[in-house]
Design a protein around this motif. Structure first.
Motif, PDB file in Angstrom:
ATOM      1  N   ASN A  32       0.820  -1.208   0.000  1.00  0.00           N
ATOM      2  CA  ASN A  32       0.000   0.000   0.000  1.00  0.00           C
ATOM      3  C   ASN A  32       0.856   1.261   0.000  1.00  0.00           C
ATOM      4  O   ASN A  32       0.565   2.208  -0.729  1.00  0.00           O
ATOM      5  CB  ASN A  32      -0.925  -0.013   1.203  1.00  0.00           C
ATOM      6  CG  ASN A  32      -2.000   1.061   1.120  1.00  0.00           C
ATOM      7  OD1 ASN A  32      -1.722   2.238   1.317  1.00  0.00           O
ATOM      8  ND2 ASN A  32      -3.211   0.658   0.794  1.00  0.00           N
ATOM      9  N   LYS A  33       1.904   1.273   0.807  1.00  0.00           N
ATOM     10  CA  LYS A  33       2.737   2.459   0.901  1.00  0.00           C
ATOM     11  C   LYS A  33       4.178   2.076   1.209  1.00  0.00           C
ATOM     12  O   LYS A  33       4.420   1.240   2.082  1.00  0.00           O
ATOM     13  CB  LYS A  33       2.210   3.397   1.983  1.00  0.00           C
ATOM     14  CG  LYS A  33       3.065   4.654   2.197  1.00  0.00           C
ATOM     15  CD  LYS A  33       2.374   5.667   3.084  1.00  0.00           C
ATOM     16  CE  LYS A  33       2.161   5.174   4.509  1.00  0.00           C
ATOM     17  NZ  LYS A  33       3.372   5.220   5.318  1.00  0.00           N
ATOM     18  N   GLY A  35       7.850   3.849   2.271  1.00  0.00           N
ATOM     19  CA  GLY A  35       8.331   5.111   2.815  1.00  0.00           C
ATOM     20  C   GLY A  35       9.789   5.062   3.216  1.00  0.00           C
ATOM     21  O   GLY A  35      10.360   3.981   3.413  1.00  0.00           O
ATOM     22  N   ALA A  50       7.286   9.329   1.132  1.00  0.00           N
ATOM     23  CA  ALA A  50       6.523   8.098   0.954  1.00  0.00           C
ATOM     24  C   ALA A  50       5.854   8.107  -0.401  1.00  0.00           C
ATOM     25  O   ALA A  50       5.627   9.178  -0.995  1.00  0.00           O
ATOM     26  CB  ALA A  50       5.493   7.934   2.063  1.00  0.00           C
ATOM     27  N   THR A  52       2.682   5.810  -2.536  1.00  0.00           N
ATOM     28  CA  THR A  52       1.656   4.776  -2.432  1.00  0.00           C
ATOM     29  C   THR A  52       1.706   3.839  -3.639  1.00  0.00           C
ATOM     30  O   THR A  52       2.391   4.113  -4.632  1.00  0.00           O
ATOM     31  CB  THR A  52       0.256   5.397  -2.359  1.00  0.00           C
ATOM     32  OG1 THR A  52      -0.032   6.033  -3.618  1.00  0.00           O
ATOM     33  CG2 THR A  52       0.165   6.410  -1.234  1.00  0.00           C
ATOM     34  N   THR A  57       2.783  10.704  -3.905  1.00  0.00           N
ATOM     35  CA  THR A  57       3.956  10.922  -3.071  1.00  0.00           C
ATOM     36  C   THR A  57       3.709  12.018  -2.040  1.00  0.00           C
ATOM     37  O   THR A  57       2.834  12.871  -2.212  1.00  0.00           O
ATOM     38  CB  THR A  57       5.185  11.303  -3.905  1.00  0.00           C
ATOM     39  OG1 THR A  57       4.896  12.517  -4.625  1.00  0.00           O
ATOM     40  CG2 THR A  57       5.537  10.209  -4.900  1.00  0.00           C
ATOM     41  N   PHE A 101      -2.815   1.868   4.591  1.00  0.00           N
ATOM     42  CA  PHE A 101      -2.498   3.292   4.659  1.00  0.00           C
ATOM     43  C   PHE A 101      -3.164   3.854   5.903  1.00  0.00           C
ATOM     44  O   PHE A 101      -4.388   3.938   5.975  1.00  0.00           O
ATOM     45  CB  PHE A 101      -2.996   4.022   3.411  1.00  0.00           C
ATOM     46  CG  PHE A 101      -2.595   5.466   3.376  1.00  0.00           C
ATOM     47  CD1 PHE A 101      -3.439   6.463   3.864  1.00  0.00           C
ATOM     48  CD2 PHE A 101      -1.359   5.830   2.865  1.00  0.00           C
ATOM     49  CE1 PHE A 101      -3.065   7.785   3.834  1.00  0.00           C
ATOM     50  CE2 PHE A 101      -0.975   7.157   2.822  1.00  0.00           C
ATOM     51  CZ  PHE A 101      -1.830   8.138   3.306  1.00  0.00           C
ATOM     52  N   TRP A 104       0.261   9.435   6.086  1.00  0.00           N
ATOM     53  CA  TRP A 104       1.559   9.529   5.439  1.00  0.00           C
ATOM     54  C   TRP A 104       2.708   9.281   6.412  1.00  0.00           C
ATOM     55  O   TRP A 104       3.726   8.721   6.042  1.00  0.00           O
ATOM     56  CB  TRP A 104       1.731  10.906   4.793  1.00  0.00           C
ATOM     57  CG  TRP A 104       0.949  11.067   3.541  1.00  0.00           C
ATOM     58  CD1 TRP A 104      -0.191  11.785   3.360  1.00  0.00           C
ATOM     59  CD2 TRP A 104       1.248  10.468   2.282  1.00  0.00           C
ATOM     60  NE1 TRP A 104      -0.624  11.667   2.058  1.00  0.00           N
ATOM     61  CE2 TRP A 104       0.240  10.883   1.378  1.00  0.00           C
ATOM     62  CE3 TRP A 104       2.264   9.637   1.823  1.00  0.00           C
ATOM     63  CZ2 TRP A 104       0.229  10.495   0.041  1.00  0.00           C
ATOM     64  CZ3 TRP A 104       2.257   9.241   0.483  1.00  0.00           C
ATOM     65  CH2 TRP A 104       1.243   9.671  -0.382  1.00  0.00           C
TER      66      TRP A 104
END
Length: 121
Positions: A32-33, A35, A50, A52, A57, A101, A104
């Motif tokens: 999903n993300k 980072g 980060a 996704t 971003t 998620f 962020w």
């Protein structure tokens, strides 16, 4: 499970550049993300940038305009291009993967081993 392997840290002069890489053992489209976080001595770990699975971003204010997060889906690899480096960028940089998620700044469950970035003349 996702394993993350980082590379690319080192020593740079102020104003210089470095590129970090993070290779994942799962397709980035199924994470999903992704980072980048960093932790300087005596400080808490903080999010740097980060991206996704959809390609959105986000950046910490302190690195906006200097750092760029990108990815190569075919290689399952995320990059952090760091330009105009400053001594305050000195830290251990960690790659992170999140299956959900939660915001962020919130990391997922999977971490790389960390790579040292030192900015000094």
């Amino acid at each position: 499970q996702v394993q993350l392997v980082e590379s690319g840290g080192g020593l740079a002069q102020p104003g210089g550049s470095l590129r970090l890489s993070c290779a994942a053992t799962r397709s980035l489209l199924r994470i999903n993300k992704m980072g980048w976080y960093r932790q300087a001595p005596g400080k808490q770990r903080e999010v740097v940038a980060a991206i996704t699975s959809g390609g959105s971003t986000n950046y910490a204010d302190s690195v906006k305009g200097r750092f760029t997060i990108s990815r190569d889906i075919a290689k399952n690899t995320v990059y952090l291009q760091m330009n105009s480096l400053r001594p305050e960028d000195t830290a251990v940089y960690y790659c992170n993967a999140a299956d959900r998620f939660s915001g962020w700044a919130y990391p997922g469950d999977y971490w790389g081993q960390g790579t040292q970035v030192t900015v000094s003349s």
